[in-house]
Design an enzyme around this catalytic site. Structure first.
Site, mmCIF file in Angstrom:
data_model
loop_
_atom_site.group_PDB
_atom_site.id
_atom_site.type_symbol
_atom_site.label_atom_id
_atom_site.label_comp_id
_atom_site.label_asym_id
_atom_site.label_seq_id
_atom_site.Cartn_x
_atom_site.Cartn_y
_atom_site.Cartn_z
ATOM 1 N N LYS A 121 42.149 32.954 42.751
ATOM 2 C CA LYS A 121 41.142 33.871 43.291
ATOM 3 C C LYS A 121 39.785 33.177 43.499
ATOM 4 C CE LYS A 121 43.684 37.637 43.439
ATOM 5 N NZ LYS A 121 45.069 37.129 43.384
HETATM 6 C C1 LIG Z 1 45.364 42.823 46.185
HETATM 7 C C2 LIG Z 1 45.698 42.508 44.759
HETATM 8 N N1 LIG Z 1 45.816 43.512 43.875
HETATM 9 C C3 LIG Z 1 46.088 43.281 42.576
HETATM 10 C C4 LIG Z 1 46.293 42.004 42.095
HETATM 11 C C5 LIG Z 1 46.667 41.815 40.657
HETATM 12 O O1 LIG Z 1 45.874 40.913 39.986
HETATM 13 P P1 LIG Z 1 46.469 40.006 38.795
HETATM 14 O O2 LIG Z 1 47.385 38.992 39.404
HETATM 15 O O3 LIG Z 1 45.254 39.414 38.164
HETATM 16 O O4 LIG Z 1 47.192 40.929 37.875
HETATM 17 C C6 LIG Z 1 46.155 40.922 42.974
HETATM 18 C C7 LIG Z 1 46.268 39.521 42.526
HETATM 19 O O5 LIG Z 1 47.231 38.878 42.452
HETATM 20 C C8 LIG Z 1 45.892 41.182 44.336
HETATM 21 O O6 LIG Z 1 45.802 40.171 45.228
#
Ligand SMILES: Cc1ncc(COP(=O)(O)O)c(C=O)c1O
Length: 360
Positions: free
Chosen positions: A179
């Site tokens: 990210k």
């Molecule tokens: C659009 C979106 N929503 C939710 C997430 C969930 O985040 P994480 O991977 O930190 O759980 C991500 C990231 O992968 C994402 O890109």
């Protein structure tokens, strides 16, 4: 091979982690509180709450808003799975609407027709770093008295007419390794709602305010101080890294202007932070991906199977017709985009794209 993404980790992060490790206070120390305070100030909200990942950030928000069995949440199918799994984790049903063909974010003109007496929230996704049309989303939400949960997991610092995403409704951010701002794994929740913030702080900490007094059914969704120390360094350089991403995007735009591909569209008033640089090609997307790989250039497909077509969603009896979403899953690909991408490597990417698209 030139990667699609690479975290910007340097001497500052290493020194900050070393300091936390040497302090003996690996969790519950000052870094988490400082990250929360500084991120809230950055986004422009009263509260920021650090949690273990972006999925948990979304889960906490939906649960904290009292959403559950029998409720519906309006969102998109063109997103990462967690947008939808977090809604379904509460027992609620996602109601899918399609996206705009050129921006890949929710088509706000379709939201109102999807509202039913069971609708409890609207969840736009600021996909690839581009804000959804928050003026339209907020107007509809206000008209129907619905909260907005912004999936800002890919959009740290993105803005709509100068106001940062995550401050229009309640925001969920991911701090995963790829990210724009990372702690390896991690998440942040932003909100102006004191009651919701207080509930989430309890929920992420075993339901405890006072040690061993469990007021609500809660869990351990905390972030470590090791991660938060990295997050503070990442926040320091976020704006500089965003400017670099925007410059890389500008050079791609100019280099591809004469090709028969669609480059990212940024409508007026929106600040795109280019988590991804995603193009749409007219034919043979998978052949182009293979040609790029042969030229030493990685690319990403986000997302090859839209969430409304995933097995667990279909088996739940949820159906949606999303032609624009289906099209995007077939004709888009994302190019290398990260602050450390050198000019020389970008030249290689540009040449490879021009060759792969040009001979088709
Ligand atoms: C659009 C979106 N929503 C939710 C997430 C969930 O985040 P994480 O991977 O930190 O759980 C991500 C990231 O992968 C994402 O890109």
């Amino acid at each position: 091979m030139i990667p699609v993404a690479r975290p910007d980790i340097g001497a500052d992060e290493i020194a900050a982690v070393t300091e936390v490790l040497q302090s003996g206070m690996l969790a519950g120390g000052r870094c988490v509180a400082e990250l929360e305070e500084r991120f809230a100030a950055f986004i422009g909200t009263k509260h920021a709450i650090a949690v273990s990942n972006g999925t948990v950030a979304l889960m906490c928000l939906f649960k904290g808003l009292g959403i559950g069995e029998g409720d519906e949440v309006i969102t998109v199918g063109h997103t990462f799975n967690a947008t939808v799994s977090s809604i379904m984790s509460t027992g609620a049903t996602p109601v899918f609407v399609d996206i705009e063909p050129d921006t890949y974010v929710i088509d706000a003109t379709l939201i109102e027709a999807a509202i039913t007496p069971r609708t409890r929230a609207i969840c736009p996704v600021h996909l690839f770093g581009l804000p959804a049309d928050m003026a339209a989303v907020v107007a509809i939400a206000d008209r129907h008295g619905l909260p907005v949960v912004e999936d800002a997991c890919q959009a740290h610092g993105a803005a709509f007419w100068g106001r940062r995403v995550g401050s229009f409704g309640h925001g969920a951010f991911s701090l995963y390794g790829t990210k724009n701002m990372t702690t390896g794994e991690g998440g942040l929740i932003t909100t102006d709602d004191d009651r919701l913030a207080d509930w989430i702080r309890l929920y992420r900490n075993q339901g405890m305010r006072e040690r061993y007094h469990h007021e609500i059914l809660g869990y351990n969704f905390r972030l470590t101080d090791i991660a938060a120390a990295i997050g503070l360094c990442q926040l320091d350089k976020l704006e500089c890294n965003t400017a670099r991403r925007q410059a890389i995007a500008g050079r791609y735009d100019a280099a591809f202007a004469d090709l028969p591909i669609r480059t990212p569209v940024t409508p007026p008033g929106r600040t795109h932070v280019f988590h991804q640089y995603t193009i749409a090609v007219q034919q043979d997307r998978d052949g182009i991906v293979a040609d790029l790989a042969a030229a030493g250039v990685s690319s990403g497909i986000y997302y090859p199977i839209p969430v409304h077509r995933q097995r667990y969603v279909v088996e739940h009896g949820i159906h949606a017709d999303l032609p624009i979403t289906d099209q995007a899953s077939m004709d888009t690909l994302s190019l290398p985009m990260f602050p450390g991408l050198t000019d020389a490597d970008q030249t290689t990417v540009i040449a490879a794209v021009r060759a792969a698209v040009g001979h088709r």
